[in-house]
Design a protein around this motif. Structure first.
Motif, PDB file in Angstrom:
ATOM      1  N   LEU A 146       0.638  -0.997   0.134  1.00  0.00           N
ATOM      2  CA  LEU A 146      -0.088   0.295   0.240  1.00  0.00           C
ATOM      3  C   LEU A 146       1.152   1.302   0.390  1.00  0.00           C
ATOM      4  O   LEU A 146       0.730   2.594  -0.792  1.00  0.00           O
ATOM      5  CB  LEU A 146      -0.975   0.027   1.137  1.00  0.00           C
ATOM      6  N   ALA A 147       1.649   1.108   0.564  1.00  0.00           N
ATOM      7  CA  ALA A 147       2.716   2.194   1.061  1.00  0.00           C
ATOM      8  C   ALA A 147       3.453   3.094  -0.225  1.00  0.00           C
ATOM      9  O   ALA A 147       4.153   3.716  -0.980  1.00  0.00           O
ATOM     10  CB  ALA A 147       3.611   2.183   1.686  1.00  0.00           C
ATOM     11  N   GLN A 148       3.693   1.668  -1.411  1.00  0.00           N
ATOM     12  CA  GLN A 148       4.315   2.117  -2.468  1.00  0.00           C
ATOM     13  C   GLN A 148       3.764   2.800  -3.342  1.00  0.00           C
ATOM     14  O   GLN A 148       4.065   3.380  -4.357  1.00  0.00           O
ATOM     15  CB  GLN A 148       4.596   0.278  -2.987  1.00  0.00           C
ATOM     16  N   TYR A 149       2.021   2.710  -3.442  1.00  0.00           N
ATOM     17  CA  TYR A 149       1.506   3.573  -3.943  1.00  0.00           C
ATOM     18  C   TYR A 149       0.832   4.652  -3.670  1.00  0.00           C
ATOM     19  O   TYR A 149      -0.266   4.631  -4.615  1.00  0.00           O
ATOM     20  CB  TYR A 149       0.865   2.140  -4.702  1.00  0.00           C
ATOM     21  N   MET A 150       0.879   4.696  -2.212  1.00  0.00           N
ATOM     22  CA  MET A 150       0.323   6.103  -1.590  1.00  0.00           C
ATOM     23  C   MET A 150       0.185   7.141  -2.095  1.00  0.00           C
ATOM     24  O   MET A 150       1.198   7.502  -3.103  1.00  0.00           O
ATOM     25  CB  MET A 150       1.225   6.367  -0.273  1.00  0.00           C
ATOM     26  N   GLY A 151      -0.722   7.703  -2.275  1.00  0.00           N
ATOM     27  CA  GLY A 151      -0.873   9.072  -3.547  1.00  0.00           C
ATOM     28  C   GLY A 151      -1.065   9.140  -5.044  1.00  0.00           C
ATOM     29  O   GLY A 151      -1.742  10.229  -5.049  1.00  0.00           O
ATOM     30  N   GLN A 152      -0.531   7.863  -5.440  1.00  0.00           N
ATOM     31  CA  GLN A 152      -1.184   7.183  -6.873  1.00  0.00           C
ATOM     32  C   GLN A 152      -2.750   7.391  -7.081  1.00  0.00           C
ATOM     33  O   GLN A 152      -3.591   6.990  -6.156  1.00  0.00           O
ATOM     34  CB  GLN A 152       0.056   6.322  -7.326  1.00  0.00           C
ATOM     35  N   ASP A 153      -3.798   7.945  -8.346  1.00  0.00           N
ATOM     36  CA  ASP A 153      -4.584   7.929  -8.554  1.00  0.00           C
ATOM     37  C   ASP A 153      -4.893   7.032  -9.111  1.00  0.00           C
ATOM     38  O   ASP A 153      -4.203   6.352  -9.535  1.00  0.00           O
ATOM     39  CB  ASP A 153      -5.157   9.077  -9.481  1.00  0.00           C
ATOM     40  N   LEU A 154      -6.139   6.189  -8.284  1.00  0.00           N
ATOM     41  CA  LEU A 154      -6.752   4.431  -8.929  1.00  0.00           C
ATOM     42  C   LEU A 154      -6.992   4.979 -10.626  1.00  0.00           C
ATOM     43  O   LEU A 154      -8.079   6.591 -10.353  1.00  0.00           O
ATOM     44  CB  LEU A 154      -6.976   4.041  -7.953  1.00  0.00           C
ATOM     45  N   LEU A 155      -7.306   4.242 -10.556  1.00  0.00           N
ATOM     46  CA  LEU A 155      -8.534   4.589 -11.819  1.00  0.00           C
ATOM     47  C   LEU A 155      -9.832   4.419 -11.695  1.00  0.00           C
ATOM     48  O   LEU A 155     -10.538   3.999 -11.124  1.00  0.00           O
ATOM     49  CB  LEU A 155      -8.714   3.351 -12.943  1.00  0.00           C
ATOM     50  N   SER A 156      -9.956   5.652 -12.719  1.00  0.00           N
ATOM     51  CA  SER A 156     -12.056   5.875 -12.229  1.00  0.00           C
ATOM     52  C   SER A 156     -12.399   4.546 -12.837  1.00  0.00           C
ATOM     53  O   SER A 156     -11.751   3.670 -13.969  1.00  0.00           O
ATOM     54  CB  SER A 156     -12.594   7.103 -12.771  1.00  0.00           C
ATOM     55  N   GLY A 157     -13.600   4.185 -12.661  1.00  0.00           N
ATOM     56  CA  GLY A 157     -14.676   3.234 -13.415  1.00  0.00           C
ATOM     57  C   GLY A 157     -14.164   3.340 -14.616  1.00  0.00           C
ATOM     58  O   GLY A 157     -14.590   1.553 -15.179  1.00  0.00           O
ATOM     59  N   ARG A 158     -14.355   4.165 -15.107  1.00  0.00           N
ATOM     60  CA  ARG A 158     -14.508   4.317 -16.660  1.00  0.00           C
ATOM     61  C   ARG A 158     -13.281   3.049 -17.292  1.00  0.00           C
ATOM     62  O   ARG A 158     -13.043   3.086 -18.656  1.00  0.00           O
ATOM     63  CB  ARG A 158     -14.954   5.583 -17.381  1.00  0.00           C
ATOM     64  N   GLU A 159     -12.340   3.816 -17.103  1.00  0.00           N
ATOM     65  CA  GLU A 159     -11.363   3.400 -17.592  1.00  0.00           C
ATOM     66  C   GLU A 159     -10.957   1.893 -16.690  1.00  0.00           C
ATOM     67  O   GLU A 159      -9.996   1.967 -17.411  1.00  0.00           O
ATOM     68  CB  GLU A 159      -9.882   4.764 -16.370  1.00  0.00           C
ATOM     69  N   THR A 160     -11.237   1.668 -15.389  1.00  0.00           N
ATOM     70  CA  THR A 160     -11.059   0.413 -15.164  1.00  0.00           C
ATOM     71  C   THR A 160     -11.870  -0.605 -16.842  1.00  0.00           C
ATOM     72  O   THR A 160     -10.940  -1.969 -16.787  1.00  0.00           O
ATOM     73  CB  THR A 160     -11.450   0.331 -13.956  1.00  0.00           C
ATOM     74  N   GLU A 161     -13.244  -0.360 -16.858  1.00  0.00           N
ATOM     75  CA  GLU A 161     -13.828  -0.917 -17.913  1.00  0.00           C
ATOM     76  C   GLU A 161     -13.026  -0.757 -19.178  1.00  0.00           C
ATOM     77  O   GLU A 161     -13.204  -2.298 -20.326  1.00  0.00           O
ATOM     78  CB  GLU A 161     -15.064   0.071 -17.495  1.00  0.00           C
ATOM     79  N   VAL A 162     -12.081  -0.094 -19.930  1.00  0.00           N
ATOM     80  CA  VAL A 162     -12.015   0.322 -20.652  1.00  0.00           C
ATOM     81  C   VAL A 162     -10.387  -0.637 -21.368  1.00  0.00           C
ATOM     82  O   VAL A 162     -10.257  -1.434 -21.711  1.00  0.00           O
ATOM     83  CB  VAL A 162     -11.404   1.691 -20.804  1.00  0.00           C
ATOM     84  N   LEU A 163      -9.491  -0.361 -19.601  1.00  0.00           N
ATOM     85  CA  LEU A 163      -8.579  -1.508 -19.415  1.00  0.00           C
ATOM     86  C   LEU A 163      -9.069  -3.151 -19.371  1.00  0.00           C
ATOM     87  O   LEU A 163      -8.415  -3.794 -20.378  1.00  0.00           O
ATOM     88  CB  LEU A 163      -7.886  -1.138 -18.115  1.00  0.00           C
ATOM     89  N   LYS A 164      -9.743  -3.379 -18.769  1.00  0.00           N
ATOM     90  CA  LYS A 164     -10.582  -5.284 -19.127  1.00  0.00           C
ATOM     91  C   LYS A 164     -11.181  -5.143 -20.192  1.00  0.00           C
ATOM     92  O   LYS A 164     -10.579  -6.197 -20.955  1.00  0.00           O
ATOM     93  CB  LYS A 164     -12.046  -4.727 -18.100  1.00  0.00           C
ATOM     94  N   HIS A 165     -12.139  -4.518 -20.892  1.00  0.00           N
ATOM     95  CA  HIS A 165     -11.794  -4.029 -22.157  1.00  0.00           C
ATOM     96  C   HIS A 165     -10.628  -4.436 -23.244  1.00  0.00           C
ATOM     97  O   HIS A 165     -10.544  -5.642 -24.176  1.00  0.00           O
ATOM     98  CB  HIS A 165     -12.054  -3.464 -23.080  1.00  0.00           C
ATOM     99  N   ALA A 166      -9.634  -3.741 -22.897  1.00  0.00           N
ATOM    100  CA  ALA A 166      -7.998  -4.079 -23.631  1.00  0.00           C
ATOM    101  C   ALA A 166      -7.956  -5.149 -23.191  1.00  0.00           C
ATOM    102  O   ALA A 166      -6.930  -5.965 -24.330  1.00  0.00           O
ATOM    103  CB  ALA A 166      -7.105  -2.685 -23.407  1.00  0.00           C
ATOM    104  N   ALA A 167      -7.671  -5.372 -22.387  1.00  0.00           N
ATOM    105  CA  ALA A 167      -6.812  -7.334 -21.456  1.00  0.00           C
ATOM    106  C   ALA A 167      -7.350  -8.072 -22.443  1.00  0.00           C
ATOM    107  O   ALA A 167      -7.072  -9.061 -22.292  1.00  0.00           O
ATOM    108  CB  ALA A 167      -7.062  -6.555 -20.624  1.00  0.00           C
ATOM    109  N   GLY A 168      -8.678  -7.745 -22.971  1.00  0.00           N
ATOM    110  CA  GLY A 168      -9.650  -8.424 -23.436  1.00  0.00           C
ATOM    111  C   GLY A 168      -9.218  -9.096 -25.348  1.00  0.00           C
ATOM    112  O   GLY A 168     -10.462  -9.699 -25.510  1.00  0.00           O
TER     113      GLY A 168
END
Length: 217
Positions: A146-168
């Motif tokens: 957790l500390a390694q990524y502290m302060g970084q923005d997580l992907l938004s819901g839309r971005e996560t959905e886009v990346l899931k499709h890209a992973a497919g």
């Protein structure tokens, strides 16, 4: 005096624990270990997130030991749903890896205890007792992740959905059709994804997201 102390100890109610995991053998092993303790008892079991919500409302356990990754409804979503009905519900979340995204979601949802499945034998019972007592138990490996990524923005819901499709294996054009958005919007989301994950390209982004638990296949 001794008789009074013994009577007081007898009146102490065991910690009522519900176990939730989609693997029957692991669930049975957890239940057996918990039931063997004089200060604990199994109040219920469930095999997926949806079942966990229903079962929790039936038995109202003191502590729920629940896997994060499960079919039908993941453990974090199940916990969020349970806490809508029981804000003080206490959870120990199980995970097989240290992916920070899932752990962070669980922390934000109210989990105070975490266990890596590789350390269950050593830490399970003490973690349940601590969480029941109102303490927080997070393994050092997970804290470091957790500390390694502290302060970084997580992907938004839309971005996560886009990346899931890209992973497919979907192209930007195909993703746009699936999500009913423009191809330019997909490209904008992908640009943001690469920036947030500090990835070189979409394949690298998918690899990072899988490792961190942002997406699953």
């Amino acid at each position: 005096m001794r008789g009074m102390m013994m009577e007081a100890m007898a009146e102490v109610r065991p910690i009522r624990v519900m176990v939730v995991d989609d693997h029957p053998l692991l669930r049975a092993g957890l239940a057996e270990a918990i039931a063997s303790q004089a200060d604990m008892e199994i109040s219920g079991e469930a095999s997926n997130g949806r079942e966990a919500v229903q079962r929790f409302l039936e038995v109202r356990p003191d502590v729920t030991v629940m896997d994060i990754a499960m079919p039908e409804m993941c453990g974090v979503t199940a916990m969020q749903e349970i806490r809508r009905h029981a804000p003080d519900a206490r959870f120990v979340m199980l995970t097989t890896f240290k992916g920070d995204a899932q752990i962070l979601r669980a922390v934000q949802a109210g989990a105070t205890g975490f266990l890596l499945k590789s350390t269950l034998r050593k830490d399970l019972l003490d973690t349940i007792r601590d969480v029941h007592a109102g303490l927080r138990r997070i393994p050092p490996d997970i804290v470091m992740e957790l500390a390694q990524y502290m302060g970084q923005d997580l992907l938004s819901g839309r971005e996560t959905e886009v990346l899931k499709h890209a992973a497919g294996g979907n192209s930007n054009k195909r993703i746009a059709l699936k999500m009913e958005i423009s191809e330019e919007t997909v490209k904008a989301h992908m640009k943001s994804i690469l920036s947030k994950l500090m990835a070189n390209d979409r394949t690298h982004a998918v690899t990072i997201a899988l490792r961190r638990g942002i997406i699953t296949l």
